[in-house]
Design an enzyme around this catalytic site. Structure first.
Site, PDB file in Angstrom:
ATOM      1  N   CYS A  73       9.927   4.951 -35.109  1.00 55.94           N
ATOM      2  CA  CYS A  73       9.861   4.808 -33.659  1.00 55.94           C
ATOM      3  C   CYS A  73      11.230   4.461 -33.091  1.00 55.94           C
ATOM      4  CB  CYS A  73       8.857   3.714 -33.288  1.00 55.94           C
ATOM      5  SG  CYS A  73       8.772   3.377 -31.524  1.00 55.94           S
ATOM      6  N   CYS A  79      10.606  -3.186 -28.913  1.00 57.94           N
ATOM      7  CA  CYS A  79       9.174  -3.467 -28.855  1.00 57.94           C
ATOM      8  C   CYS A  79       8.837  -4.687 -29.712  1.00 57.94           C
ATOM      9  CB  CYS A  79       8.387  -2.252 -29.349  1.00 57.94           C
ATOM     10  SG  CYS A  79       6.604  -2.490 -29.365  1.00 57.94           S
ATOM     11  N   GLN A 299     -12.279  -4.887 -36.782  1.00 61.67           N
ATOM     12  CA  GLN A 299     -10.967  -4.772 -37.437  1.00 61.67           C
ATOM     13  C   GLN A 299     -10.292  -3.453 -37.055  1.00 61.67           C
ATOM     14  OE1 GLN A 299      -9.287  -6.882 -39.260  1.00 61.67           O
ATOM     15  NE2 GLN A 299     -10.715  -8.367 -40.135  1.00 61.67           N
ATOM     16  N   TYR A 328     -17.926 -17.084 -37.410  1.00 64.76           N
ATOM     17  CA  TYR A 328     -17.034 -16.185 -36.648  1.00 64.76           C
ATOM     18  C   TYR A 328     -17.409 -14.734 -36.989  1.00 64.76           C
ATOM     19  CZ  TYR A 328     -14.415 -20.611 -36.806  1.00 64.76           C
ATOM     20  OH  TYR A 328     -14.051 -21.932 -36.761  1.00 64.76           O
ATOM     21  N   GLU A 349     -21.379 -16.560 -33.787  1.00 66.34           N
ATOM     22  CA  GLU A 349     -20.292 -15.965 -33.016  1.00 66.34           C
ATOM     23  C   GLU A 349     -20.361 -16.486 -31.576  1.00 66.34           C
ATOM     24  OE1 GLU A 349     -17.277 -14.296 -31.374  1.00 66.34           O
ATOM     25  OE2 GLU A 349     -17.576 -13.976 -33.518  1.00 66.34           O
ATOM     26  N   CYS A 445      -6.407 -14.000 -41.031  1.00 65.16           N
ATOM     27  CA  CYS A 445      -5.344 -13.145 -40.503  1.00 65.16           C
ATOM     28  C   CYS A 445      -4.047 -13.917 -40.324  1.00 65.16           C
ATOM     29  CB  CYS A 445      -5.769 -12.509 -39.185  1.00 65.16           C
ATOM     30  SG  CYS A 445      -6.186 -13.705 -37.894  1.00 65.16           S
TER      31      CYS A 445
END
Length: 500
Positions: A73, A79, A299, A328, A349, A445
């Site tokens: 890119c 970015c 995801q 979650y 959740e 994550c």
């Protein structure tokens, strides 16, 4: 020597920081150099000076590293999305493996021997491009007043005009160009953050990689758009040529608007109005079909997610007799994967729409051994625990709890957690320890908050047994991780605490 802002220095990059920046020293002074790759020799301009370290950006690569590659890119340096695109993918995987390991050592307080004994090789991607099934594009104006969309420059809200991100699907470009054309032709304004005026804030695009179904949702600072039928017409006339994984042609099946009139950085509004098609798109993951709404957590890399969830299922060691809590749980992706191998699964959740989707996904896949609860995990579990009688709370699987029917909920065999980046709430961790599952599978994550939470759980009577990274985000510094911890002893201090 004392350095100051705008000094240009030559630096050999010897390490990589948590945010993907190169780390090197000049005359003993440590510099964190944006866009530098480990092994580079660069000329760098200092942008900020502290007493013992500073920040800089690359002005010129004097000697390129053997790990440096030509970025795909043209906007990778401006970015904020692809921090390490100039690094070879093989070296990216080494960096991410080291990142998980270092956080377990530094934040989790585990020894090198402990970590090296349980850490498995990272699961990399076959193709680290065009892997994102979701993207949110801000809409605004350039300096000449022209409508643009793209991505924010790093650490700013200045939009870089780019409709062809190398991480997203190739169809995104056609959709964004159609939206911009509709806005120009119908005099539809873009939102201006500084004044709170204007209409279109973001464009959300989600694609079912297997189904070929595409969702387009415009986030608007109002209740409707001018000439909404013309937006629908422009989107439905896009000549897609690609097909999904099941051979179906790519096609738009959901067009909607999200109403967000708040002055905040939150992208999506809570109210969704469908302009055409269905509220959700469908896609297949791990052999299951899922409804995905604009507000659903799903995801973004389905190929790697199958590896991630496969590892979570493997770590759970289910035989068909187990009770599982999935905290979650989102739209129930992990819950339903676990339900195929467990006796009973309970999911929690906080997003009401996600729970509604989760229940529908269970019905759609004809899975009956799963129940979903709406609320924050750190509130649902303590409240549920507090409602049970003392015998139910403290009895094991053979005690009063079993006779009352509450034992499986209060003392599950397995708890699975997949929290947001901030990790698990302290009350949630405390309740997990009181519930005393045999195994906890932690999907993360952010390996920093993972390491912090693992320390709490291991201090509460658990032992780290397996750790494996799964790269979901090629070109970026982010990495998913799945861990297995098993019960080794009961910490009775958690039985005496009063939970709200």
């Amino acid at each position: 020597m004392e350095f100051k802002k705008n000094d240009i220095v030559t630096v050999t990059i010897e390490d990589i920081g948590n945010d993907g920046e190169g780390i090197g020293k000049t005359e003993g002074y440590t510099l964190f150099v944006k866009d530098a790759v480990i092994g580079d020799v660069v000329e760098a301009r200092i942008t900020k000076c502290k007493k013992n370290y500073g920040y800089a950006r690359v002005e010129k690569v004097v000697t390129p590293s053997s790990f440096r590659v030509e970025p795909k890119c043209a906007f990778h340096r401006q970015c904020g999305g692809c921090q390490i695109q100039a690094m070879s993918y093989a070296r990216q995987l080494v960096y991410k493996q080291d990142k998980i390991r270092n956080n377990l050592l530094r934040i989790g307080g585990f020894t090198a021997e402990q970590v090296d004994a349980v850490m498995e090789p990272i699961a990399g991607m076959q193709e680290p491009w065009h892997y994102r099934n979701k993207a949110q594009f801000p809409v605004g104006y350039d300096r000449e007043g022209n409508l643009i969309t793209g991505f924010y420059a790093g650490r700013t809200h200045n939009i870089i005009a780019n409709t062809d991100c190398a991480l997203g699907t190739v169809e995104n470009k056609l959709i964004l160009e159609a939206v911009l054309s509709y806005m120009r032709e119908n005099h539809v304004t873009a939102y201006r953050e500084n004044t709170g005026e204007g209409l279109v804030r973001h464009v959300l695009i989600r694609t079912g990689f297997t189904s070929g179904q595409i969702m387009v949702c415009l986030v608007v600072n109002g209740k409707k758009l001018p000439a909404e039928e013309k937006l629908t017409e422009a989107l439905l006339n896009i000549p897609f040529t690609s097909t999904g994984g099941n051979g179906q042609n790519q096609r738009i099946t959901s067009i909607s608007i999200s109403i967000n009139r708040e002055k905040s950085n939150v992208i999506m509004g809570k109210d969704i109005r469908v302009l055409w098609g269905s509220r959700c798109i469908q896609d297949t993951l791990c052999g299951l079909t899922f409804n995905i709404s604009p507000l659903s957590f799903y995801q973004v890399n389905p190929y790697q997610t199958e590896k991630l969830y496969g590892l979570a299922l493997e770590y759970a060691e289910l035989t068909g007799k187990e009770t599982v809590w999935d905290l979650y749980c989102g739209i129930g992706t992990i819950s339903l994967c676990m339900a195929k191998k467990a006796r009973q699964v309970y999911g929690v959740e906080v997003v009401p729409q996600a729970i509604e989707d989760a229940r529908e996904n269970a019905r759609m896949n004809q899975i009956g051994n799963v129940e979903f609860y709406e609320g924050k995990a750190e509130e649902v579990l303590p409240a549920f625990y507090a409602q049970a009688g003392p015998g139910e709370q403290l009895a094991g699987k053979e005690g009063n709890a079993k006779e009352s029917g509450c034992g499986d909920k209060l003392h599950p065999n397995v708890i699975v957690v997949d929290p947001p980046r901030k990790g698990c709430d302290e009350k949630c961790l405390e309740t997990m320890l009181r519930m005393k599952p045999e195994r906890i599978v932690y999907v993360s994550c952010d390996s920093a908050t993972l390491a912090r939470d693992l320390r709490v759980l291991c201090d509460g009577g658990y032992e780290l047994q397996r750790v494996r990274g799964v790269d979901q985000f090629g070109g970026t510094v982010h990495v998913e991780c799945v861990c297995l911890i098993v019960q080794t002893k009961v910490d009775t201090t958690y039985q005496s605490r009063n939970l709200p």
